[in-house]
Design an enzyme around this catalytic site. Structure first.
Site, PDB file in Angstrom:
ATOM      1  NE  ARG A 121      14.748   3.350 -28.455  1.00  0.00           N
ATOM      2  CZ  ARG A 121      15.083   3.142 -29.722  1.00  0.00           C
ATOM      3  NH1 ARG A 121      14.156   2.881 -30.617  1.00  0.00           N
ATOM      4  NH2 ARG A 121      16.336   3.219 -30.099  1.00  0.00           N
ATOM      5  CE  LYS A 143       6.585  -2.413  -7.132  1.00  0.00           C
ATOM      6  NZ  LYS A 143       6.930  -2.800  -5.761  1.00  0.00           N
ATOM      7  CD  GLU A 185       1.068 -11.117  -1.432  1.00  0.00           C
ATOM      8  OE1 GLU A 185       0.753 -10.074  -0.824  1.00  0.00           O
ATOM      9  OE2 GLU A 185       2.265 -11.440  -1.653  1.00  0.00           O
ATOM     10  CE  LYS A 225      -0.193  -4.646  -6.357  1.00  0.00           C
ATOM     11  NZ  LYS A 225       0.797  -5.646  -6.671  1.00  0.00           N
ATOM     12  CD  GLU A 235       7.422   0.649  -4.622  1.00  0.00           C
ATOM     13  OE1 GLU A 235       8.561   0.578  -5.106  1.00  0.00           O
ATOM     14  OE2 GLU A 235       6.927  -0.223  -3.905  1.00  0.00           O
ATOM     15  NE  ARG A 240       3.169  -0.526  -6.184  1.00  0.00           N
ATOM     16  CZ  ARG A 240       3.158  -0.784  -7.483  1.00  0.00           C
ATOM     17  NH1 ARG A 240       3.159   0.201  -8.349  1.00  0.00           N
ATOM     18  NH2 ARG A 240       3.138  -2.019  -7.913  1.00  0.00           N
ATOM     19  CG  ASN A 244       6.387  -3.230   0.599  1.00  0.00           C
ATOM     20  OD1 ASN A 244       6.258  -4.118  -0.235  1.00  0.00           O
ATOM     21  ND2 ASN A 244       6.997  -2.091   0.344  1.00  0.00           N
ATOM     22  CG  HIS A 247       5.603  -8.218   1.457  1.00  0.00           C
ATOM     23  ND1 HIS A 247       4.331  -8.418   1.921  1.00  0.00           N
ATOM     24  CD2 HIS A 247       5.638  -8.794   0.219  1.00  0.00           C
ATOM     25  CE1 HIS A 247       3.614  -9.076   1.006  1.00  0.00           C
ATOM     26  NE2 HIS A 247       4.385  -9.314  -0.033  1.00  0.00           N
ATOM     27  CG  HIS A 251      10.634  -9.489   0.706  1.00  0.00           C
ATOM     28  ND1 HIS A 251      10.306  -8.179   0.409  1.00  0.00           N
ATOM     29  CD2 HIS A 251       9.929 -10.244  -0.164  1.00  0.00           C
ATOM     30  CE1 HIS A 251       9.436  -8.154  -0.590  1.00  0.00           C
ATOM     31  NE2 HIS A 251       9.189  -9.402  -0.954  1.00  0.00           N
ATOM     32  CG  HIS A 264       5.841 -14.097  -1.911  1.00  0.00           C
ATOM     33  ND1 HIS A 264       6.863 -13.289  -1.465  1.00  0.00           N
ATOM     34  CD2 HIS A 264       4.749 -13.289  -1.996  1.00  0.00           C
ATOM     35  CE1 HIS A 264       6.410 -12.049  -1.303  1.00  0.00           C
ATOM     36  NE2 HIS A 264       5.132 -12.027  -1.615  1.00  0.00           N
TER      37      HIS A 264
HETATM   38 ZN    ZN Z   1       3.827 -10.407  -1.760  1.00  0.00          ZN
END
Ligand code: ZN
Ligand code: ADP
Length: 364
Positions: A121, A143, A185, A225, A235, A240, A244, A247, A251, A264
């Site tokens: 947990r 994340k 980035e 960041k 989010e 936040r 993106n 992105h 993406h 990426h």
């Molecule tokens: Zn990225």
């Protein structure tokens, strides 16, 4: 070495940035965690280069560490791999009093963080990023997660680390292609939040940015960041979302290339090109600044032209399938001026289509 204190409503930890930190990992962790057993998770590329040194340092600080090595590559970010790691940890006698160290790039950070989030947990997670991208981006923000056959990062948890150790010396063995992914980035952070850093990057030769000179840059990017994440950890408020930038289309390009054709950072370089065009049209970004963005991406050897093999139609389809567009409303991050960004509702799918179509244009 500099210590950056990172905190939000429910968490507080340090990122230590500098040179020669890896051989001190054990004593450094001992300052933060009073636990004995840990799993050191890395991939097959990292293990032969760095794991010995970390294990030695852990032993010197009286930690009992179990090394777990998984195959390098994005394919390892799976639920099966998570289960295999957890089984190994249980077999090795790790329990609720143990902790996890992720030593590697974004893949290792994401999977080791997820293991830490769910093992018994939840147990503490220490990040030792080995790529520029992981140092300035993925190791900060909490994340974690894995991919499923339906898509990337569909399963995961927010689990903030207890400590991040950024030893910039580790970047010396990183292939130039991987270094470039991190600079994408960094340029994103400059565009959305730090006009002065944009200017500084503009005057730099990327090849001159090696070794110790990287430490101040890594530090500054972690602060950017962490500052944005602190405003909106889960989010919920939209703050936040500006991370993106580039992105949405980036993406989609990654997806259209089956995640194999471009890295990426390469994909978000193209995504930022498109976002800059859209920003000119919908947010008043001056043409001069849009051109400066393109120039900076080029200087860092990031792509500014979509490779011919890509189908624009496929990229557009991937955009419309993005989970952020599910509700039907288009929300798109734009920059009105280098150093700032916001989430706009004024952008249309037609704008996005137009920007994707322009990505092949050679002489812009
Ligand atoms: Zn990225
Ligand atoms: P990211 O998501 O941070 O870009 P990945 O985890 O996908 O990074 O790693 C990119 C590749 O670089 C992987 O093959 C990984 O094993 C390798 N790698 C990571 N760090 C280093 C390093 N410091 N030296 C050499 N190779 C590295």
């Amino acid at each position: 070495m500099t210590a950056i204190e990172i905190s939000g409503r429910t968490y507080k930890y340090e990122a230590r940035v500098g040179s020669r930190l890896l051989d001190q990992a054990g004593p450094t962790i001992a300052e933060v965690l009073r636990r004995h057993r840990c799993a050191l998770i890395c991939d097959t590329n990292i293990a032969p280069i760095f794991s010995e040194r970390v294990l030695r340092s852990l032993t010197s600080a009286k930690f009992q560490a179990t090394l777990i090595t998984i195959p390098a590559g994005e394919e390892s970010k799976s639920l099966e791999q998570v289960a295999a790691i957890c089984d190994e940890m249980i077999d090795a006698g790790l329990d609720r009093q143990s902790f996890v160290i992720g030593l590697g790039g974004g893949v290792i950070g994401d999977i080791s963080g997820f293991v830490a989030a769910i093992f018994q947990r939840g147990i503490p997670h220490v990040q030792i990023p080995t790529t520029l991208l992981a140092m300035v981006d993925s190791s900060i923000g909490g994340k974690s997660g894995v991919n499923t056959s339906a898509g990337k990062n569909l399963l995961g948890a927010i689990h903030q680390p207890s400590l991040v150790i950024d030893d910039v010396d580790l970047l010396q063995t990183l292939p130039p292609r991987e270094l470039r992914q991190g600079f994408a980035e960094i340029i994103k952070h400059a565009i959305i939040a730090d006009a002065a850093m944009f200017q500084e990057l503009d005057g730099l030769k990327p090849s001159s940015l090696l070794g110790k000179q990287l430490a101040p840059l890594v530090k500054r990017n972690i602060e950017i960041k962490a500052g944005i994440v602190a405003k909106d950890e889960r989010e919920e408020t939209g703050a936040r979302a500006i991370l993106n930038f580039g992105h949405t289309i980036g993406h989609a390009i990654e997806r259209a290339g089956n995640y194999k054709m471009l890295g990426h950072g390469d994909a978000i370089s193209l995504g930022m090109m498109a976002a800059a065009d859209i920003s000119m049209k919908r947010a008043g970004l001056p043409k001069k600044e849009r051109d400066a963005i393109v120039d900076l991406l080029r200087r860092f050897e990031l792509p500014t032209k979509l490779p011919n093999e890509f189908s624009r139609e496929q990229i557009f389809d991937a955009v419309t399938h993005d989970k952020k567009f599910e509700s039907g409303a288009v929300r798109f991050v734009v920059t009105p001026k280098i150093g700032s960004a916001f989430l706009s509702s004024d952008v249309t799918l037609e704008d996005i289509r137009e920007a994707i179509n322009a990505l092949g244009d050679n002489n812009r």
